[in-house]
Design a protein around this motif. Structure first.
Motif, PDB file in Angstrom:
ATOM      1  N   ALA A 155       0.841  -1.202   0.000  1.00 16.37           N
ATOM      2  CA  ALA A 155       0.000   0.000   0.000  1.00 16.37           C
ATOM      3  C   ALA A 155       0.879   1.256   0.000  1.00 16.37           C
ATOM      4  O   ALA A 155       2.106   1.178   0.075  1.00 16.37           O
ATOM      5  N   LEU A 156       0.220   2.411  -0.072  1.00  9.43           N
ATOM      6  CA  LEU A 156       0.920   3.706  -0.077  1.00  9.43           C
ATOM      7  C   LEU A 156       1.991   3.763  -1.164  1.00  9.43           C
ATOM      8  O   LEU A 156       3.083   4.277  -0.953  1.00  9.43           O
ATOM      9  N   TYR A 157       1.671   3.243  -2.347  1.00  9.06           N
ATOM     10  CA  TYR A 157       2.733   3.161  -3.348  1.00  9.06           C
ATOM     11  C   TYR A 157       3.188   4.515  -3.858  1.00  9.06           C
ATOM     12  O   TYR A 157       4.216   4.627  -4.534  1.00  9.06           O
ATOM     13  N   PHE A 158       2.486   5.596  -3.483  1.00 13.11           N
ATOM     14  CA  PHE A 158       2.956   6.942  -3.827  1.00 13.11           C
ATOM     15  C   PHE A 158       4.346   7.208  -3.258  1.00 13.11           C
ATOM     16  O   PHE A 158       5.103   8.022  -3.807  1.00 13.11           O
ATOM     17  N   HIS A 159       4.706   6.551  -2.128  1.00  8.49           N
ATOM     18  CA  HIS A 159       5.983   6.889  -1.491  1.00  8.49           C
ATOM     19  C   HIS A 159       7.194   6.327  -2.220  1.00  8.49           C
ATOM     20  O   HIS A 159       8.329   6.524  -1.775  1.00  8.49           O
ATOM     21  N   HIS A 160       6.953   5.659  -3.341  1.00  5.88           N
ATOM     22  CA  HIS A 160       8.055   5.271  -4.202  1.00  5.88           C
ATOM     23  C   HIS A 160       8.361   6.355  -5.240  1.00  5.88           C
ATOM     24  O   HIS A 160       9.296   6.199  -6.032  1.00  5.88           O
ATOM     25  N   ASP A 161       7.584   7.424  -5.228  1.00  8.86           N
ATOM     26  CA  ASP A 161       7.770   8.528  -6.176  1.00  8.86           C
ATOM     27  C   ASP A 161       7.352   9.836  -5.502  1.00  8.86           C
ATOM     28  O   ASP A 161       6.306  10.404  -5.811  1.00  8.86           O
ATOM     29  N   TRP A 162       8.176  10.295  -4.569  1.00  7.36           N
ATOM     30  CA  TRP A 162       7.803  11.476  -3.801  1.00  7.36           C
ATOM     31  C   TRP A 162       7.688  12.729  -4.660  1.00  7.36           C
ATOM     32  O   TRP A 162       6.947  13.651  -4.334  1.00  7.36           O
ATOM     33  N   ASN A 164       6.118  13.135  -7.310  1.00 10.21           N
ATOM     34  CA  ASN A 164       4.760  13.267  -7.828  1.00 10.21           C
ATOM     35  C   ASN A 164       3.683  12.925  -6.798  1.00 10.21           C
ATOM     36  O   ASN A 164       2.521  12.746  -7.143  1.00 10.21           O
ATOM     37  N   ALA A 165       4.079  12.847  -5.528  1.00 10.81           N
ATOM     38  CA  ALA A 165       3.127  12.464  -4.486  1.00 10.81           C
ATOM     39  C   ALA A 165       1.993  13.474  -4.338  1.00 10.81           C
ATOM     40  O   ALA A 165       0.845  13.109  -4.083  1.00 10.81           O
ATOM     41  N   CYS A 169      -2.296  12.587  -4.665  1.00 12.31           N
ATOM     42  CA  CYS A 169      -3.318  12.743  -3.621  1.00 12.31           C
ATOM     43  C   CYS A 169      -4.735  12.723  -4.186  1.00 12.31           C
ATOM     44  O   CYS A 169      -5.635  12.148  -3.585  1.00 12.31           O
ATOM     45  N   GLY A 170      -4.928  13.376  -5.308  1.00 17.86           N
ATOM     46  CA  GLY A 170      -6.277  13.544  -5.841  1.00 17.86           C
ATOM     47  C   GLY A 170      -6.653  12.568  -6.928  1.00 17.86           C
ATOM     48  O   GLY A 170      -7.716  12.722  -7.560  1.00 17.86           O
ATOM     49  N   LYS A 171      -5.831  11.561  -7.154  1.00 19.30           N
ATOM     50  CA  LYS A 171      -6.124  10.617  -8.229  1.00 19.30           C
ATOM     51  C   LYS A 171      -7.062   9.508  -7.771  1.00 19.30           C
ATOM     52  O   LYS A 171      -6.969   9.035  -6.636  1.00 19.30           O
ATOM     53  N   PRO A 172      -7.966   9.081  -8.636  1.00 20.68           N
ATOM     54  CA  PRO A 172      -8.773   7.890  -8.308  1.00 20.68           C
ATOM     55  C   PRO A 172      -7.870   6.674  -8.268  1.00 20.68           C
ATOM     56  O   PRO A 172      -6.784   6.662  -8.862  1.00 20.68           O
ATOM     57  N   PHE A 173      -8.314   5.659  -7.575  1.00 17.16           N
ATOM     58  CA  PHE A 173      -7.551   4.419  -7.494  1.00 17.16           C
ATOM     59  C   PHE A 173      -8.205   3.414  -8.426  1.00 17.16           C
ATOM     60  O   PHE A 173      -9.087   2.647  -8.044  1.00 17.16           O
ATOM     61  N   VAL A 174      -7.765   3.418  -9.678  1.00 20.56           N
ATOM     62  CA  VAL A 174      -8.451   2.622 -10.699  1.00 20.56           C
ATOM     63  C   VAL A 174      -8.296   1.122 -10.472  1.00 20.56           C
ATOM     64  O   VAL A 174      -9.149   0.334 -10.916  1.00 20.56           O
ATOM     65  N   ALA A 233       2.132  12.515   6.702  1.00 16.20           N
ATOM     66  CA  ALA A 233       0.940  13.117   7.297  1.00 16.20           C
ATOM     67  C   ALA A 233       0.257  14.056   6.310  1.00 16.20           C
ATOM     68  O   ALA A 233      -0.979  14.035   6.171  1.00 16.20           O
ATOM     69  N   ASP A 234       1.034  14.864   5.614  1.00 17.30           N
ATOM     70  CA  ASP A 234       0.458  15.811   4.658  1.00 17.30           C
ATOM     71  C   ASP A 234      -0.266  15.075   3.535  1.00 17.30           C
ATOM     72  O   ASP A 234      -1.361  15.479   3.117  1.00 17.30           O
ATOM     73  N   TYR A 235       0.342  14.003   3.045  1.00 16.32           N
ATOM     74  CA  TYR A 235      -0.294  13.247   1.964  1.00 16.32           C
ATOM     75  C   TYR A 235      -1.628  12.674   2.416  1.00 16.32           C
ATOM     76  O   TYR A 235      -2.645  12.805   1.726  1.00 16.32           O
TER      77      TYR A 235
END
Length: 258
Positions: A155-162, A164-165, A169-174, A233-235
């Motif tokens: 989970a939280l795969y955004f943290h592999h690309d900070w 563009n994090a 934040c606002g993207k749907p999870f397709v 926390a911000d994300y």
């Protein structure tokens, strides 16, 4: 969070990509331990901790989690050289979850959860961008006839690309379309209304504060561990503010199953 000290290595769980294991700790409890020295690194443990604690804050069923302190001398009792190396590389703080003896893998053909629980889990996995709750790999266990959520390292795969994090934040999870519980999740809107008030800024800050500082090292996007911690926390707070995108995507995906 509780902190325990590993006292005995019992058995590896080789079906896990990070080679988790069952261990005994100084509180006489048994835990499934995830190692920070495994190939997936500390980020997998951060995801396990943050997502696990968020699930607990929302009242979702999952084994309790604890920090597990590991001494490199622990490796002496293990004859497998690969596991010895993993233990030595994981000296210090790792993460464990209560071992559920006799638990079985979830099979949607054998057990259909009620709509409320299914919808809350689907909402939660869309919020945390959990790619690993599919029919092929549900990461759900059944213990005493109750579902339990496990394994949140993906989970939280955004943290592999900070870099563009903020955009993430606002993207749907397709990928929610592949969720194993999606066919049963008919009340996602109600789940949203029930769960969001539980995730206050204070709750999120408290959970992120539990990430061990030793796991927050070596990330070039941040000047220090404090900035790295704050970014989580911000994300999460921003993700909640912009949740309409992932909520509506989940509702659409459920409707497509009908």
């Amino acid at each position: 969070m509780r902190t325990v000290h590993a006292t005995r290595y019992i058995t590896p769980l080789r079906e896990g990509g990070s080679l988790p294991a069952v261990i005994e700790a100084d509180d006489d409890g048994m835990y499934v331990i995830k190692f920070h020295g495994a190939g997936q690194g500390p980020k997998a443990l951060i995801a396990e901790l943050v997502v696990g604690r968020l699930a607990q804050a929302l009242g979702l069923p999952m084994p309790d989690i604890a920090l597990v302190e590991l001494d490199r001398e622990f490796a002496r009792t293990e004859p497998d050289p690969e596991i010895q190396d993993l233990i030595r590389a994981s000296e210090g703080t790792n993460l464990g979850s209560d071992y559920l003896p006799g638990a079985i893998n979830y099979d949607p053909a054998a057990m259909q959860p009620d709509a409320t629980l299914a919808s809350r889990i689907v909402w939660f996995d869309a919020f945390t961008s959990n790619v690993d709750r599919t029919a092929r790999n549900p990461n759900l266990m059944v213990w005493h006839r109750q579902l339990y959520l496990i394994d949140h390292g993906a989970a939280l795969y955004f943290h592999h690309d900070w870099e563009n994090a903020g955009e993430a934040c606002g993207k749907p999870f397709v990928l929610i379309r592949d969720h194993v519980l999606l066919p049963f999740a008919s009340t996602i809107g109600e789940a949203d209304a029930a769960l969001v008030p539980l995730l206050t800024d204070e709750v999120i800050d408290a959970i992120v504060a539990e990430i061990p500082e030793s796991w927050l090292q070596g990330e070039p996007a941040f000047a220090d561990a404090a900035a790295y911690r704050q970014a989580y926390a911000d994300y999460l707070k921003r993700r909640l503010q912009l949740r309409e995108a992932f909520v509506q995507e989940a509702i659409r995906a459920h409707a497509a199953h009908l």
